[in-house]
Design an enzyme around this catalytic site. Structure first.
Site, PDB file in Angstrom:
ATOM      1  N   HIS A 231       0.840  -1.215  -0.066  1.00 49.97           N
ATOM      2  CA  HIS A 231       0.096   0.066   0.126  1.00 49.97           C
ATOM      3  C   HIS A 231       0.868   1.162   0.077  1.00 49.97           C
ATOM      4  CE1 HIS A 231      -3.431  -2.318   2.453  1.00 49.97           C
ATOM      5  NE2 HIS A 231      -3.316  -2.325   0.936  1.00 49.97           N
TER       6      HIS A 231
ATOM      7  N   GLU B 278       8.878   4.886   5.152  1.00 47.47           N
ATOM      8  CA  GLU B 278       8.480   6.386   5.263  1.00 47.47           C
ATOM      9  C   GLU B 278       7.480   6.582   6.678  1.00 47.47           C
ATOM     10  OE1 GLU B 278       7.409   5.570   2.121  1.00 47.47           O
ATOM     11  OE2 GLU B 278       9.397   5.833   1.610  1.00 47.47           O
TER      12      GLU B 278
ATOM     13  N   GLU C 100      11.311   1.218   7.710  1.00 46.23           N
ATOM     14  CA  GLU C 100      12.523   1.901   6.786  1.00 46.23           C
ATOM     15  C   GLU C 100      12.903   3.056   7.602  1.00 46.23           C
ATOM     16  OE1 GLU C 100      13.331   3.173   2.303  1.00 46.23           O
ATOM     17  OE2 GLU C 100      11.918   4.173   3.394  1.00 46.23           O
TER      18      GLU C 100
ATOM     19  N   GLU D  21      17.775   1.222  -1.312  1.00 47.83           N
ATOM     20  CA  GLU D  21      17.386   1.805  -2.715  1.00 47.83           C
ATOM     21  C   GLU D  21      18.192   2.902  -3.087  1.00 47.83           C
ATOM     22  OE1 GLU D  21      13.602   2.470  -1.005  1.00 47.83           O
ATOM     23  OE2 GLU D  21      13.942   4.368  -0.485  1.00 47.83           O
TER      24      GLU D  21
HETATM   25  C1  NOJ Z   1       9.709   4.343  -1.223  1.00 45.66           C
HETATM   26  C2  NOJ Z   1      10.138   2.849  -0.374  1.00 45.66           C
HETATM   27  O1  NOJ Z   1      11.021   3.162   0.643  1.00 45.66           O
HETATM   28  C3  NOJ Z   1      10.347   1.961  -1.386  1.00 45.66           C
HETATM   29  O2  NOJ Z   1      10.757   0.685  -0.590  1.00 45.66           O
HETATM   30  C4  NOJ Z   1       9.291   1.564  -2.325  1.00 45.66           C
HETATM   31  O3  NOJ Z   1       9.531   1.025  -3.353  1.00 45.66           O
HETATM   32  C5  NOJ Z   1       8.690   3.076  -2.930  1.00 45.66           C
HETATM   33  N1  NOJ Z   1       8.682   4.144  -2.126  1.00 45.66           N
HETATM   34  C6  NOJ Z   1       7.163   2.624  -3.680  1.00 45.66           C
HETATM   35  O4  NOJ Z   1       6.319   2.560  -2.978  1.00 45.66           O
END
Ligand code: NOJ
Length: 677
Positions: A384, A454, A472, A478
């Site tokens: 989500h 987030e 996170e 990432e």
């Molecule tokens: C930021 C998230 O940290 C990442 O894991 C996710 O793929 C993207 N947003 C899209 O939801």
């Protein structure tokens, strides 16, 4: 009067609150000293002409010099003019069990003093409860039921943390865009402005401390502002109109916490923040599981597939099934699928109201993939992404969780990409604190585990809601894929476990084997992973997460079967954790015992310096021989020029063995210890 005698403490613990002593005071001047159960810490509380101060000693050292306490409301100033009416003293000595975690049994052992105040003339009431642990302090404000303080607004908190010196601190600044996703700065405290917690510091003599908060559920989050002269003052993150906290008595603040240790490792295994959270509200936790997961995820961060529809759409039925085959073959728990639901087309970060949380793109069949997963014993992990469209999400979340319940999805990753929420609320203000809490409770009602991206920072709420698995809240893997600075610097992973990661699962998403990102089209910023392959393996132990990702593309993981063996072997649920040696920003060695076998696992990492670390394996069971299978940096490994060489070997060891860990520049080591019969 001091609560010092361990026998007395034990007795008090047995009888708990019923046996607490209550003493009438009725003064605007008062001093009292409270010791921790074994006398290692000492709290002094002083009321001086109606103003309240505390100070704290740890292990014989003055750590917090006299510091003010208090809270200012729009209609009442509860930072002065206070009369201390009563003090109630008690203590607790108990051990509780985490349903999953980095440590199974946790001891909760403290002396408590609760001070009851009345504001002179206007008669508002406020209590402050202090819990004095051998390794730290927690205190919280409480406003009992009263005529006054109905529908209140807090405009300021005057709590100070006056430090005994200009310690070295590791910090990220508050009030920045991109939430908590910043590199940590290392500076003297005198050079900080306003910082997020946990705020980790080290004194000149090597004592480590971390200021944070526990049980943040209906309050603004606490940041720390530099007042000069080694004095930090609480700065509450405001609502968009400037209010800090809204509420109605009865109400409580989160606990303000200071954890201490003689080493960085002591901080990682200091469970004070968890202890200050309430016990689990979920009685039957048997549906809550830990495990490793793959995903339709790294493709999107590399740019080889898209979240939105089109010819490169990642979340197709076909690709999900392919990943499910791979996941089942290697024995992992599930597959995260991002971009399965409509709303991703165009600029999804801006168009949050377009997200549907129940409607799939036409090339993704939710029923078909979950049934396919069932036939293989693999779970789909839901996703989500709200992009901070909170009302859009809240309107749909019941239906969205119902849908996942119908198809047997047990874990959902949520996301809140965006700098501000609802036209100006911070991710860390009370508005969002409430939202995160409400979604967590709703998930619990639906027996759904959460992995929040987030997020609000972790204040130990997983003790109360053990479906709060991981989150996170820092720069994760990432950033290596797309950050314009090329990715996380080599020392990042040697700092994060002792700052953001303290007593807090982190979905860092390790498991990238193609460190040079050859799959990434173009690569203008030279993005890559800035450490060796052995370092990447070690992260599965160094950074704790009960849901641990295996992030790279299957072809890259299968191309290095020897390294992949480690990821398949390493557990995600632990009996106990120890940190044999660590220096924040330089190196870290963490060892954990599996909860389900007698095996131990060790991860060691270094920054851009190569080093040899010698350590005794005295955490292993005495009188037991183990086979150590070691994944180490191979010949000439170097994070920059030669990150891939691995040397895999075995060695017989026992708890008396001193082992030499040879780490390449940016390198690491991963070890599995299996008892020999
Ligand atoms: C930021 C998230 O940290 C990442 O894991 C996710 O793929 C993207 N947003 C899209 O939801």
């Amino acid at each position: 009067m001091r609560l010092q005698n361990p026998l007395l403490i034990a007795l008090l613990s047995l009888l708990m609150i019923t046996c607490s002593s209550r003493q009438r005071i009725g003064e605007m001047n008062y001093v009292d000293v409270f010791d921790s159960p074994n006398g290692l810490s000492e709290l002094t509380v002083e009321v001086k002409e109606g103003v309240l101060f505390y100070q704290f000693r740890y292990n014989g050292k003055e750590m917090i010099t006299p510091s003010r306490l208090g809270m200012i409301f729009k209609d009442a100033d509860l930072s002065e003019g206070l009369t201390l009416d009563y003090i109630a003293k008690s203590g607790v000595n108990e051990t509780w069990t985490q349903p999953w975690g980095e440590q199974k049994e946790i001891r909760n052992y403290y002396s408590e003093a609760r001070l009851y105040f009345t504001k002179n003339e206007t008669e508002e009431q406020m209590n402050i409860t202090f819990r004095v642990f051998d390794d730290g302090l927690g205190f919280r404000y409480e406003w009992p039921q009263q005529e006054k303080l109905q529908d209140f607004v807090i405009t300021d908190e005057t709590t100070e943390f006056n430090l005994s010196g200009d310690h070295t601190g590791w910090w990220i600044g508050a009030y920045q865009l991109n939430r908590y996703e910043h590199l940590f700065n290392e500076t003297p405290v005198s050079e900080i402005d306003t910082v997020h917690t946990p705020f980790t510091m080290k004194t000149n003599d090597g004592t480590h401390l971390s200021i944070h908060e526990a049980a943040l559920t209906d309050f603004a989050s606490m940041t720390l502002a530099n007042n000069g002269n080694n004095s930090l003052e609480v700065d509450l993150v405001p609502w968009k109109n400037g209010d800090k906290v809204r509420g109605s008595a009865p109400h409580k603040s989160p606990w303000r916490t200071i954890a201490f240790g003689e080493s960085a490792g002591d901080l990682m295994t200091n469970y004070l923040v968890l202890n200050l959270n309430e016990p689990s509200k979920i009685e039957d936790t048997s549906w809550i599981k830990t495990g490793k997961y793959t995903g339709i995820w790294w493709d999107m961060h590399l740019g080889t597939k898209t979240w939105g529809s089109g010819e490169n759409h990642g979340a197709t039925t076909e690709y999900t099934k392919e990943l499910m085959d791979f996941t089942a073959k290697h024995g992992f728990y599930g597959v995260l699928v991002e971009g399965w639901n409509t709303g991703w087309d165009g600029d999804w970060a801006e168009n949050s109201d377009l997200f549907s949380f129940t409607e799939s793109y036409p090339d993704f069949d939710l029923q078909e993939v979950t049934s396919y997963g069932d036939s293989l014993g693999v779970k789909l992990i839901g996703h989500h992404e709200t992009s901070t469209g909170i009302s859009n999400y809240e309107d749909q979340v019941d239906d969205a969780f119902d849908l996942y319940n119908q198809v047997g999805v047990e874990a959902v990753k949520t996301g809140y990409v965006g700098d501000f929420v609802e036209g100006g609320e911070w991710h860390h203000g009370q508005f969002m604190v409430r939202h995160y809490r409400d979604i967590l409770k709703k998930a619990a009602e639906h027996k759904i585990m959460l992995n929040v991206h987030e997020p609000i920072k972790d204040t130990g709420i997983r003790r109360t809601w053990p479906n709060m698995m991981t989150r996170e809240g820092a720069r994760g893997q990432e950033y290596n894929a797309w950050s314009v600075d090329g990715g996380n610097p080599t020392d990042h992973t040697t700092i994060v476990p002792f700052t953001r990661g303290l007593v807090s699962p982190f979905d860092y998403t390790p498991g990238v084997f193609n460190l040079l990102l050859n799959d990434k089209p173009g690569n203008p910023n030279n993005n890559r992973v800035r450490h060796t392959l052995a370092h990447e393996l070690a992260l599965y132990v160094v950074i704790y997460s009960p849901l641990q990702m295996v992030s790279d593309l299957p072809k890259n993981l299968e191309a290095r079967p020897d390294a992949f063996e480690w990821i398949k072997a390493v557990p995600t649920d632990w009996e106990t954790t120890v940190v044999p040696i660590a220096e924040i920003g330089d190196y870290a060695v963490v060892a954990r015992k599996d909860r389900n076998t007698e095996n131990w696992y060790l991860g060691g990492i270094t920054n851009e310096e190569s080093r040899e670390l010698e350590m005794k394996l005295d955490f292993l069971s005495p009188d037991q021989e183990y086979t150590a299978r070691i994944w180490a940096d191979g010949d000439d490994a170097h994070w920059e020029s030669n990150p891939y060489p691995l040397s895999i070997r075995t060695q017989l060891v026992n708890s008396q063995t001193t082992i030499a860990l040879e780490l390449a520049a940016g390198g690491g080591v991963a070890i599995q210890f299996t008892p020999n019969k």
